[in-house]
Design an enzyme around this catalytic site. Structure first.
Site, PDB file in Angstrom:
ATOM      1  N   SER A  94       0.846  -1.190   0.000  1.00 56.00           N
ATOM      2  CA  SER A  94       0.000   0.000   0.000  1.00 56.00           C
ATOM      3  C   SER A  94       0.884   1.245   0.000  1.00 56.00           C
ATOM      4  O   SER A  94       2.017   1.211   0.496  1.00 56.00           O
ATOM      5  CB  SER A  94      -0.832  -0.012   1.270  1.00 56.00           C
ATOM      6  N   SER A  95       0.328   2.359  -0.483  1.00 52.91           N
ATOM      7  CA  SER A  95       1.109   3.600  -0.498  1.00 52.91           C
ATOM      8  C   SER A  95       1.326   4.148   0.913  1.00 52.91           C
ATOM      9  O   SER A  95       2.154   5.029   1.106  1.00 52.91           O
ATOM     10  CB  SER A  95       0.424   4.653  -1.365  1.00 52.91           C
ATOM     11  N   CYS A  96       0.599   3.618   1.913  1.00 50.38           N
ATOM     12  CA  CYS A  96       0.785   4.151   3.271  1.00 50.38           C
ATOM     13  C   CYS A  96       2.068   3.641   3.926  1.00 50.38           C
ATOM     14  O   CYS A  96       2.378   4.036   5.043  1.00 50.38           O
ATOM     15  CB  CYS A  96      -0.423   3.882   4.143  1.00 50.38           C
ATOM     16  N   TYR A 123      -1.125  -0.787  10.121  1.00 50.40           N
ATOM     17  CA  TYR A 123      -1.293  -1.382   8.787  1.00 50.40           C
ATOM     18  C   TYR A 123      -0.006  -1.215   7.977  1.00 50.40           C
ATOM     19  O   TYR A 123       0.455  -2.157   7.316  1.00 50.40           O
ATOM     20  CB  TYR A 123      -2.463  -0.672   8.091  1.00 50.40           C
ATOM     21  N   LYS A 127       2.466  -4.052   6.315  1.00 51.24           N
ATOM     22  CA  LYS A 127       2.761  -4.100   4.876  1.00 51.24           C
ATOM     23  C   LYS A 127       4.276  -4.003   4.616  1.00 51.24           C
ATOM     24  O   LYS A 127       4.794  -4.641   3.695  1.00 51.24           O
ATOM     25  CB  LYS A 127       2.002  -2.988   4.138  1.00 51.24           C
ATOM     26  N   HIS A 166     -13.060   3.490   2.710  1.00 49.48           N
ATOM     27  CA  HIS A 166     -12.227   4.592   2.250  1.00 49.48           C
ATOM     28  C   HIS A 166     -13.122   5.715   1.720  1.00 49.48           C
ATOM     29  O   HIS A 166     -14.335   5.556   1.578  1.00 49.48           O
ATOM     30  CB  HIS A 166     -11.267   4.110   1.153  1.00 49.48           C
TER      31      HIS A 166
END
Ligand code: GDP
Length: 299
Positions: A94-96, A123, A127, A166
Site C-alpha cells: 500500500s502507499s501508506c 497497517y 505491509k 475509504h
C-alpha cells in the site's frame, strides 16, 4: 475488491485453473489451515491480495487487528508458498508504507526514510513486513517473490460501510443516500485539503498480471496513475456523478491523515505499463456498479 478484479483479468486472459478461497472458507491467519491449503492445492502462481483493510477511521480504531491479522496473513502465505515450491508470488502492499512527510511524488527508495502517518501506522508496519518477507525469502532461499505498492483503489466490490470504508466509496454512498432522501447537506470528513491519488481496481489487476508476467526484480514497484486530486475536488466529482444538488459540510473534527500521497510511477511506466481508466469515468462506472449492487453493498 482487488481479488475479484484479478480473477476477472485472469479469466479474460483465458486462464482456466484459478484457485480462490473466501475468508470463511480459509482463515489466512491460521498457520495450519494455510499450510494444508498449499499442500493440497499446490498453486504455481500466487497473487497475495488478501488483507484486513479499511479507511482512516477503521485503521485508527482497530489498530491491533490491522497489525496482527495482516502480519499473520502475510507470514503464513509467504512461508507456505516457499515451502510448497510456488513458482512466483506477488505481494500487494500500500502507499501508506511511505513516511508521512516524504517528498512527493513517492519514489520506491523513500521506504523507511522517516516516521509513518500515525492513523495507519499498524497497517503500514504490517505491509512493510510483507515487503521485507519477500525480500528475505528471495535472498535466503532464492524464491521469486515480488511486491507491488498500489495507491488508493476503488471499483466493484468495494467496502461501503461508512465506518470502515475509504473516502471514494463513502462519498458515493453518502451522496446517493442524500439524493434519494432529499437531504440538504452531506457531511464530508476533514478539511478537504489532503491530496490523494485513485486507481481503478481493474487497472490495478491489469498491472498485477503485467508484473507477474514480466517482472522478477527484488525492488518493489509502485502502481498508480501519477495524478492526484484534493479531497474537495474528489467530493465535487462524486457529487456530480451521483447528481446530488445539496451542500457539502466539512467536519474538521475528523482526521485529515497524510497531507499528500502521490506515487512516483516512473519505474512502472518505464516497464511499459500505464493505467487506462480516467478518474471521472471510473467514478461514473463505480456509481453504476453501486446502483446495480446496492442491496449487496449496503447491509
Ligand atoms: P487514507 O488515504 O488512509 O487517509 O484513507 P481514507 O480514504 O479513509 O481518507 C482519505 C481522506 O478523505 C482523509 O483526509 C479523510 O478525512 C477524507 N474523507 C472525507 N470524507 C470521508 C468519508 O466519508 N470517509 C472516509 N473514509 N474519508 C473521508
Amino acid at each position: 475488491m482487488v481479488g475479484s478484479a484479478i480473477v476477472r483479468k485472469l479469466e479474460a486472459d483465458g486462464h482456466e485453473t484459478i484457485i480462490t478461497r473466501t475468508s470463511s472458507e480459509l482463515d489466512l491467519r491460521n498457520q495450519e489451515a494455510v499450510a494444508s491449503f498449499f499442500d493440497t492445492e499446490r498453486p504455481d502462481y500466487v497473487f497475495l491480495a488478501a488483507a484486513k483493510v479499511g479507511g482512516i477511521l477503521a485503521n485508527n480504531i482497530y489498530r491491533a487487528e490491522f497489525l496482527y491479522d495482516n502480519l499473520m496473513i502475510e507470514a503464513n502465505i509467504i512461508h507456505s508458498a516457499y515451502k510448497s515450491g510456488v513458482t512466483k508470488l506477488l505481494f500487494l502492499g500500500s502507499s501508506c508504507i511511505y513516511p508521512k512527510m516524504a517528498e512527493q511524488p513517492l519514489k520506491e527508495e523513500y521506504l523507511l526514510s522517516g516516521f509513518l502517518e500515525p492513523t495507519n501506522e499498524p497497517y503500514a508496519i504490517a505491509k512493510i513486513a510483507g515487503i521485507k518477507l519477500c525480500e528475505a525469502y528471495r535472498s535466503q532461499y532464492g524464491a521469486n517473490f515480488i511486491s507491488a505498492m498500489p495507491t488508493n483503489l476503488y471499483g466493484p466490490n468495494d467496502n461501503y460501510n461508512l465506518q470502515g470504508s475509504h473516502v471514494l466509496p463513502a462519498l458515493i454512498r453518502k451522496f446517493h443516500e442524500a439524493k434519494i432522501n432529499d437531504q440538504p447537506t452531506v457531511e464530508v470528513w476533514g478539511t478537504g485539503s489532503p491530496r490523494r491519488e485513485f486507481l481503478h481496481a481493474d487497472d490495478l489487476a491489469d498491472a498485477c498480471v503485467y508484473l507477474m508476467n514480466s517482472y522478477d526484480g527484488e525492488q518493489f514497484v509502485n502502481i498508480g496513475t501519477g495524478e492526484d486530486v484534493t479531497i474537495r475536488e474528489l467530493a465535487e466529482m462524486v457529487q456530480k456523478a451521483v447528481g446530488y444538488e445539496g451542500e457539502l459540510r466539512w467536519d474538521s473534527s475528523k482526521p485529515d491523515g497524510t497531507p499528500r500521497k502521490l506515487m512516483d510511477v516512473s519505474r512502472l511506466h518505464a516497464m511499459g505499463w500505464k493505467h487506462t481508466t480516467d478518474l471521472g469515468d471510473g467514478i461514473e462506472r463505480t456509481y453504476q456498479d453501486f446502483l446495480a449492487n446496492e442491496v449487496l453493498y449496503v447491509e
